[in-house]
Design an enzyme around this catalytic site. Structure first.
Site, PDB file in Angstrom:
ATOM      1  N   TYR A 183       0.835  -1.209   0.000  1.00 61.40           N
ATOM      2  CA  TYR A 183       0.000   0.000   0.000  1.00 61.40           C
ATOM      3  C   TYR A 183       0.865   1.252   0.000  1.00 61.40           C
ATOM      4  CZ  TYR A 183      -3.162   3.664   1.642  1.00 61.40           C
ATOM      5  OH  TYR A 183      -3.863   4.837   1.758  1.00 61.40           O
ATOM      6  N   LYS A 232       0.883   4.309  -2.813  1.00 64.24           N
ATOM      7  CA  LYS A 232       0.568   5.718  -2.520  1.00 64.24           C
ATOM      8  C   LYS A 232       1.768   6.616  -2.814  1.00 64.24           C
ATOM      9  CE  LYS A 232      -2.714   7.185  -1.385  1.00 64.24           C
ATOM     10  NZ  LYS A 232      -3.906   7.578  -2.181  1.00 64.24           N
TER      11      LYS A 232
END
Length: 410
Positions: free
Chosen positions: A144, A148
């Site tokens: 993740y 991002k």
């Protein structure tokens, strides 16, 4: 033009983007249909777009240009999230995050850029964090974080590549924002520790109305609005006066955060006792442990906590949770403990559970006690790196609900 959480738009010839008087005045909830946009005095072209499909992006952009005559602003907000460790992240979930967060942002920007370059004051705004290389933000959810930060690296590169033509910036909230994702991650009651989406809307407006020379910035919503003269941030809070959760990727001092939580009425629980001379608890794997000591010495804080948990377990509790939690505790009162809320009437104690654990949580014994007495929220512990979780994340998130019911007894 909106596309799966991302969007592009045009103010129209000679028509600037308008905002209610006073930037601090909260915007209404984001429009979810064309009639709300039109009721506010604008024009809308809804497009259902999967940002993983290049042709769908191209079609939507072409429709927007044909309808409005061009594109002035692109907001890359589409995002996928899975807060799991490397070994626990399924390949399809890793692919989804990379495809939506990084590739989707890159492709949508690329396809809009030829039109943005024709605008007098073009902007790309990515909802992504500042590039913080503190390992704490990688170790619990590496995939993740990479996805991002990929969005943020698009800002870093494109801002320089198109300097003087298109402004490219990132916007990130200082605190948790109340959305469906926070309901999933934080559990019951988490909304009190969040702000409304209005604060991001106001901050975005401030960025998008700046000249295109304002580029390459990683903006934090609260910091920007303070510079704009906003002083009252309670208008953005779901529960004004309540302590707020810091968002991911922003370093905070955990002890100070804990102090603030207590100042705002967090459960005091019972105070941790000083290190006991009582030996570490031992018992056969899977066996219930009698936490009542024959000795007159007081139980350790961890043992005392499990004693209360064991007494609070009920059949209703087991039916509602249906999970087995293993706690690997470090520190002065470290050891292996478990809560079985799946097998028969449930059990809790020292050692390993009678069946395989669904969730393994690693943290210090001191933080475990704080977490089970309301002084430390599981979401806060996880985001600050105090809590490491492996296994079934959905079950892990039910821990918050379990704690709400237990706190009255602890």
């Amino acid at each position: 033009m909106s596309a799966a959480g991302g969007g592009a738009g045009r103010a129209g010839p000679g028509r600037p983007v308008t905002r209610p008087p006073g930037v601090g005045a909260p915007l209404p909830a984001p429009p979810c249909c064309p009639t709300r946009v039109e009721a506010a005095g604008g024009k809308a072209l809804p497009c259902v777009v999967n940002v993983r499909e290049e042709q769908q992006i191209i079609n939507a952009v072409e429709k927007a240009v044909k309808t409005f005559g061009g594109i002035d602003i692109l907001v890359n907000n589409a995002s996928a999230i899975s807060l799991s460790g490397t070994l626990e992240t399924e390949t399809k979930k890793a692919n989804l995050m990379m495809d939506v967060n990084v590739r989707g942002t890159y492709l949508t920007s690329k396809i809009c850029l030829p039109h943005l370059r024709k605008s007098k004051n073009a902007h790309i705004l990515n909802l992504s964090p500042p590039l913080n290389l503190n390992p704490i933000w990688f170790k619990n959810h590496c995939a993740y974080t990479i996805s991002k930060y990929g969005m943020s690296m698009c800002v870093l590169g494109m801002a320089e590549e198109f300097r003087g033509e298109v402004a490219v910036n990132a916007l990130w909230p200082k605190t948790a924002i109340y959305t469906a994702a926070m309901d999933m991650l934080g559990g019951s009651g988490v909304e009190k520790q969040c702000r409304k989406t209005d604060i991001l809307a106001d901050a975005a407006y401030c960025i998008l109305t700046k000249p295109k020379s304002f580029t390459g910035n990683f903006v934090i919503d609260e910091a920007l609005l303070k510079e704009e003269g906003i002083k009252d941030f309670d208008v953005y809070a779901i529960a004004p006066g309540h302590a707020l959760l810091p968002d991911f990727f922003l370093d905070v001092e955990p002890d100070m955060t804990g102090m603030k939580l207590e100042q705002h009425g967090a459960s005091q629980g019972f105070k941790e006792e000083k290190k006991s001379s009582q030996p570490k608890h031992k018992g056969p794997d899977g066996a219930k442990v009698n936490l009542e000591s024959a000795s007159a010495k007081p139980l350790s804080p961890v043992a005392e906590t499990f004693k209360v948990i064991q007494g609070a377990i009920s059949e209703e509790f087991v039916k509602a949770i249906q999970g087995v939690f293993l706690f690997e505790l470090s520190g002065d009162d470290g050891g292996t403990w478990y809560i079985d809320l799946k097998t028969k009437g449930g059990s809790a104690g020292c050692g390993k559970p009678p069946v395989k654990a669904d969730v393994v949580m690693s943290l210090s014994s001191a933080d475990f006690v704080k977490m089970f007495t309301g002084k430390l929220k599981p979401t806060m512990a996880f985001m600050s790196g105090k809590l490491r979780i492996s296994g079934n994340m959905a079950l892990a998130m039910r821990l918050e609900k379990m704690l709400v019911q237990l706190n009255s007894k602890l």
